[in-house]
Design a protein around this motif. Structure first.
Motif, PDB file in Angstrom:
ATOM      1  N   LEU A 297       4.392  -8.354   9.228  1.00  0.00           N
ATOM      2  CA  LEU A 297       4.965  -7.172   9.872  1.00  0.00           C
ATOM      3  C   LEU A 297       4.238  -5.889   9.474  1.00  0.00           C
ATOM      4  CD1 LEU A 297       8.739  -8.095   9.489  1.00  0.00           C
ATOM      5  CD2 LEU A 297       7.425  -8.071  11.617  1.00  0.00           C
ATOM      6  N   ALA A 298       3.903  -5.764   8.183  1.00  0.00           N
ATOM      7  CA  ALA A 298       3.252  -4.543   7.712  1.00  0.00           C
ATOM      8  C   ALA A 298       1.866  -4.384   8.319  1.00  0.00           C
ATOM      9  CB  ALA A 298       3.168  -4.541   6.193  1.00  0.00           C
ATOM     10  N   ASP A 299       1.161  -5.490   8.516  1.00  0.00           N
ATOM     11  CA  ASP A 299      -0.167  -5.406   9.114  1.00  0.00           C
ATOM     12  C   ASP A 299      -0.107  -4.967  10.571  1.00  0.00           C
ATOM     13  OD1 ASP A 299      -1.309  -6.190   6.741  1.00  0.00           O
ATOM     14  OD2 ASP A 299      -2.661  -7.638   7.674  1.00  0.00           O
ATOM     15  N   GLU A 300       1.079  -5.072  11.167  1.00  0.00           N
ATOM     16  CA  GLU A 300       1.272  -4.573  12.533  1.00  0.00           C
ATOM     17  C   GLU A 300       1.882  -3.173  12.539  1.00  0.00           C
ATOM     18  OE1 GLU A 300       0.235  -6.079  15.393  1.00  0.00           O
ATOM     19  OE2 GLU A 300      -0.777  -7.362  13.909  1.00  0.00           O
ATOM     20  N   GLY A 301       2.009  -2.573  11.353  1.00  0.00           N
ATOM     21  CA  GLY A 301       2.492  -1.197  11.257  1.00  0.00           C
ATOM     22  C   GLY A 301       3.992  -1.044  11.278  1.00  0.00           C
ATOM     23  N   HIS A 302       4.734  -2.128  10.967  1.00  0.00           N
ATOM     24  CA  HIS A 302       6.202  -2.073  11.010  1.00  0.00           C
ATOM     25  C   HIS A 302       6.776  -2.099   9.600  1.00  0.00           C
ATOM     26  CE1 HIS A 302       6.383  -2.573  15.365  1.00  0.00           C
ATOM     27  NE2 HIS A 302       5.484  -3.538  15.247  1.00  0.00           N
ATOM     28  N   ALA A 303       7.501  -1.040   9.229  1.00  0.00           N
ATOM     29  CA  ALA A 303       8.181  -0.973   7.937  1.00  0.00           C
ATOM     30  C   ALA A 303       9.611  -1.463   8.134  1.00  0.00           C
ATOM     31  CB  ALA A 303       8.165   0.457   7.401  1.00  0.00           C
ATOM     32  N   VAL A 304       9.787  -2.758   8.112  1.00  0.00           N
ATOM     33  CA  VAL A 304      11.081  -3.367   8.413  1.00  0.00           C
ATOM     34  C   VAL A 304      11.930  -3.454   7.149  1.00  0.00           C
ATOM     35  CG1 VAL A 304      12.209  -5.470   9.256  1.00  0.00           C
ATOM     36  CG2 VAL A 304      10.100  -4.661  10.324  1.00  0.00           C
ATOM     37  N   ARG A 305      13.214  -3.112   7.283  1.00  0.00           N
ATOM     38  CA  ARG A 305      14.157  -3.204   6.163  1.00  0.00           C
ATOM     39  C   ARG A 305      14.814  -4.580   6.197  1.00  0.00           C
ATOM     40  NH1 ARG A 305      11.551   1.067   4.343  1.00  0.00           N
ATOM     41  NH2 ARG A 305      11.705   2.817   5.760  1.00  0.00           N
ATOM     42  N   ALA A 306      14.833  -5.262   5.071  1.00  0.00           N
ATOM     43  CA  ALA A 306      15.375  -6.619   5.023  1.00  0.00           C
ATOM     44  C   ALA A 306      16.733  -6.652   4.334  1.00  0.00           C
ATOM     45  CB  ALA A 306      14.411  -7.551   4.300  1.00  0.00           C
TER      46      ALA A 306
ATOM     47  N   MET B 232       7.052   4.697  -1.178  1.00  0.00           N
ATOM     48  CA  MET B 232       7.281   3.509  -1.997  1.00  0.00           C
ATOM     49  C   MET B 232       7.085   2.227  -1.179  1.00  0.00           C
ATOM     50  SD  MET B 232       7.890   1.923  -4.728  1.00  0.00           S
ATOM     51  CE  MET B 232       8.279   3.232  -5.878  1.00  0.00           C
ATOM     52  N   TYR B 233       7.469   2.264   0.101  1.00  0.00           N
ATOM     53  CA  TYR B 233       7.276   1.076   0.943  1.00  0.00           C
ATOM     54  C   TYR B 233       5.780   0.762   1.042  1.00  0.00           C
ATOM     55  CZ  TYR B 233       8.499  -2.266   4.609  1.00  0.00           C
ATOM     56  OH  TYR B 233       8.701  -3.412   5.326  1.00  0.00           O
ATOM     57  N   LYS B 234       4.975   1.793   1.254  1.00  0.00           N
ATOM     58  CA  LYS B 234       3.522   1.589   1.362  1.00  0.00           C
ATOM     59  C   LYS B 234       2.947   1.077   0.038  1.00  0.00           C
ATOM     60  CE  LYS B 234       2.701   5.036   4.979  1.00  0.00           C
ATOM     61  NZ  LYS B 234       2.047   6.312   5.328  1.00  0.00           N
ATOM     62  N   VAL B 235       3.450   1.623  -1.067  1.00  0.00           N
ATOM     63  CA  VAL B 235       2.970   1.186  -2.374  1.00  0.00           C
ATOM     64  C   VAL B 235       3.306  -0.283  -2.590  1.00  0.00           C
ATOM     65  CG1 VAL B 235       3.300   1.423  -4.869  1.00  0.00           C
ATOM     66  CG2 VAL B 235       3.087   3.471  -3.435  1.00  0.00           C
ATOM     67  N   ALA B 236       4.554  -0.662  -2.269  1.00  0.00           N
ATOM     68  CA  ALA B 236       4.987  -2.046  -2.451  1.00  0.00           C
ATOM     69  C   ALA B 236       4.138  -2.996  -1.608  1.00  0.00           C
ATOM     70  CB  ALA B 236       6.461  -2.182  -2.086  1.00  0.00           C
ATOM     71  N   ILE B 237       3.857  -2.584  -0.373  1.00  0.00           N
ATOM     72  CA  ILE B 237       3.046  -3.423   0.512  1.00  0.00           C
ATOM     73  C   ILE B 237       1.637  -3.580  -0.041  1.00  0.00           C
ATOM     74  CG2 ILE B 237       1.914  -3.487   2.764  1.00  0.00           C
ATOM     75  CD1 ILE B 237       4.789  -4.403   2.844  1.00  0.00           C
ATOM     76  N   GLU B 238       1.051  -2.487  -0.513  1.00  0.00           N
ATOM     77  CA  GLU B 238      -0.319  -2.551  -1.015  1.00  0.00           C
ATOM     78  C   GLU B 238      -0.420  -3.369  -2.306  1.00  0.00           C
ATOM     79  OE1 GLU B 238      -2.948  -1.761   0.656  1.00  0.00           O
ATOM     80  OE2 GLU B 238      -1.581  -1.164   2.256  1.00  0.00           O
ATOM     81  N   VAL B 239       0.668  -3.395  -3.082  1.00  0.00           N
ATOM     82  CA  VAL B 239       0.684  -4.220  -4.294  1.00  0.00           C
ATOM     83  C   VAL B 239       0.804  -5.693  -3.925  1.00  0.00           C
ATOM     84  CG1 VAL B 239       2.037  -4.818  -6.334  1.00  0.00           C
ATOM     85  CG2 VAL B 239       1.596  -2.417  -5.805  1.00  0.00           C
ATOM     86  N   CYS B 240       1.649  -5.988  -2.929  1.00  0.00           N
ATOM     87  CA  CYS B 240       1.908  -7.383  -2.553  1.00  0.00           C
ATOM     88  C   CYS B 240       0.824  -7.974  -1.650  1.00  0.00           C
ATOM     89  CB  CYS B 240       3.256  -7.483  -1.840  1.00  0.00           C
ATOM     90  SG  CYS B 240       4.669  -7.088  -2.886  1.00  0.00           S
ATOM     91  N   ARG B 241       0.143  -7.127  -0.885  1.00  0.00           N
ATOM     92  CA  ARG B 241      -0.845  -7.625   0.064  1.00  0.00           C
ATOM     93  C   ARG B 241      -1.932  -8.471  -0.606  1.00  0.00           C
ATOM     94  NH1 ARG B 241      -1.857  -5.185   4.983  1.00  0.00           N
ATOM     95  NH2 ARG B 241      -1.042  -3.214   4.177  1.00  0.00           N
TER      96      ARG B 241
ATOM     97  N   HIS C  89      14.430  -0.919  -8.363  1.00  0.00           N
ATOM     98  CA  HIS C  89      13.785   0.348  -7.997  1.00  0.00           C
ATOM     99  C   HIS C  89      13.030   0.214  -6.681  1.00  0.00           C
ATOM    100  CE1 HIS C  89      11.769   4.172  -8.345  1.00  0.00           C
ATOM    101  NE2 HIS C  89      10.591   3.574  -8.279  1.00  0.00           N
ATOM    102  N   VAL C  90      12.282  -0.893  -6.529  1.00  0.00           N
ATOM    103  CA  VAL C  90      11.500  -1.103  -5.311  1.00  0.00           C
ATOM    104  C   VAL C  90      12.424  -1.269  -4.105  1.00  0.00           C
ATOM    105  CG1 VAL C  90       9.904  -2.648  -4.127  1.00  0.00           C
ATOM    106  CG2 VAL C  90       9.552  -2.094  -6.546  1.00  0.00           C
ATOM    107  N   PHE C  91      13.454  -2.110  -4.230  1.00  0.00           N
ATOM    108  CA  PHE C  91      14.345  -2.387  -3.104  1.00  0.00           C
ATOM    109  C   PHE C  91      15.131  -1.146  -2.695  1.00  0.00           C
ATOM    110  CE2 PHE C  91      14.985  -7.250  -2.881  1.00  0.00           C
ATOM    111  CZ  PHE C  91      13.622  -7.440  -3.035  1.00  0.00           C
ATOM    112  N   THR C  92      15.570  -0.381  -3.681  1.00  0.00           N
ATOM    113  CA  THR C  92      16.331   0.832  -3.371  1.00  0.00           C
ATOM    114  C   THR C  92      15.435   1.876  -2.712  1.00  0.00           C
ATOM    115  OG1 THR C  92      17.807   0.437  -5.249  1.00  0.00           O
ATOM    116  CG2 THR C  92      17.785   2.653  -4.317  1.00  0.00           C
ATOM    117  N   SER C  93      14.230   2.042  -3.246  1.00  0.00           N
ATOM    118  CA  SER C  93      13.307   3.046  -2.706  1.00  0.00           C
ATOM    119  C   SER C  93      12.830   2.705  -1.301  1.00  0.00           C
ATOM    120  CB  SER C  93      12.096   3.194  -3.634  1.00  0.00           C
ATOM    121  OG  SER C  93      12.492   3.601  -4.922  1.00  0.00           O
ATOM    122  N   THR C  94      12.760   1.399  -0.989  1.00  0.00           N
ATOM    123  CA  THR C  94      12.292   0.982   0.337  1.00  0.00           C
ATOM    124  C   THR C  94      13.451   0.726   1.301  1.00  0.00           C
ATOM    125  OG1 THR C  94      12.165  -1.315  -0.440  1.00  0.00           O
ATOM    126  CG2 THR C  94      10.145  -0.008  -0.526  1.00  0.00           C
TER     127      THR C  94
END
Length: 243
Positions: A52-61, A1-10, A75-80
């Motif tokens: 951060l994601a472009d550097e390969g870091h899945a950081v939790r905020a 889900m983190y990867k999906v969210a990043i690819e949607v937002c990128r 759903h997105v925040f909980t899944s990530t």
């Protein structure tokens, strides 16, 4: 889900921003870390996570709990594995508890130490709260200052603003080297250590924002409780002692 969210937002970030990035070499690899970031607008997370994601870091905020009540975002925040912050309640301290757990499991954490959008009239970093310092001292994780600027050109800092579409806006993100806290007592209950760590974080981030903007920040940070810049007295420059 983190990867999906990043690819949607990128694509959104690429359409709306023209990034100017530096300091990526300061992001640790192979260990969890804490990112402290100045907060100007609701658009900041898009800019920061893009960097951060472009550097390969899945950081939790750490994010305000109201965002977890928005159906899709919940759903997105909980899944990530984002961490809710229940500001102004007895559960406010739970955010640090979950952040500590995330770091112990090898996850990195991003925090806006101001606790909300800056209220400084000129958008400088305002007075920091102490949660980031307490997290750093209790976990020993490296603290990476991340200064950013320009997102307010896309979306104004206050609610109900409309994104400015139709052009790419210049945005800057700079990652600095870890803030040295090695000489401090690594005890989150040591008030002096917590205040000094918070001061170092604020000073470092403010100087980095000054470099990006090519301007000088006010001598004292804006105090949201006073709704003013406090007098230049030692007792008035302490950070707020809560999350």
């Amino acid at each position: 889900m983190y990867k999906v969210a990043i690819e949607v937002c990128r694509p959104v970030a690429k359409i709306l921003t023209k990034p100017h990035w530096s300091g990526q070499e300061n992001l640790p690899t192979g260990q969890p870390f804490i990112v402290v970031v100045n907060h100007v607008t609701e658009f900041d997370p898009f800019v920061i996570m893009h960097f951060l994601a472009d550097e390969g870091h899945a950081v939790r905020a750490l994010a305000k709990d109201s965002l977890f009540r928005v159906p899709l975002l919940k759903h997105v925040f909980t899944s990530t594995k984002m961490v809710p912050v229940y500001r102004g309640t007895n559960a406010a301290g739970d955010a640090l508890k979950y952040a500590k757990l995330a770091i112990s499991e090898g996850e990195s954490i991003a925090i806006f130490p101001e606790g909300t959008l800056t209220q400084d009239p000129e958008l400088w970093p305002m007075k920091f709260k102490t949660g980031a310092a307490r997290l750093a001292l209790s976990t020993g994780a490296p603290v990476i200052p991340l200064a950013q600027w320009g997102g307010h050109k896309v979306l104004h800092r206050w609610r109900n603003s409309i994104p400015k579409l139709g052009k790419r806006h210049d945005t800057w993100v700079v990652a600095g080297p870890p803030i040295d806290l090695s000489d401090l007592n690594h005890d989150e209950n040591d008030r002096e250590a917590v205040l000094e760590a918070t001061r170092r974080m604020h000073t470092t981030l403010t100087r980095m924002v000054e470099e990006i903007r090519g301007e000088t920040a006010p001598e004292q940070p804006w105090d949201p409780k006073l709704n003013a810049y406090p007098p230049a007295e030692p007792g008035n420059s302490e950070p707020t002692n809560h999350d």
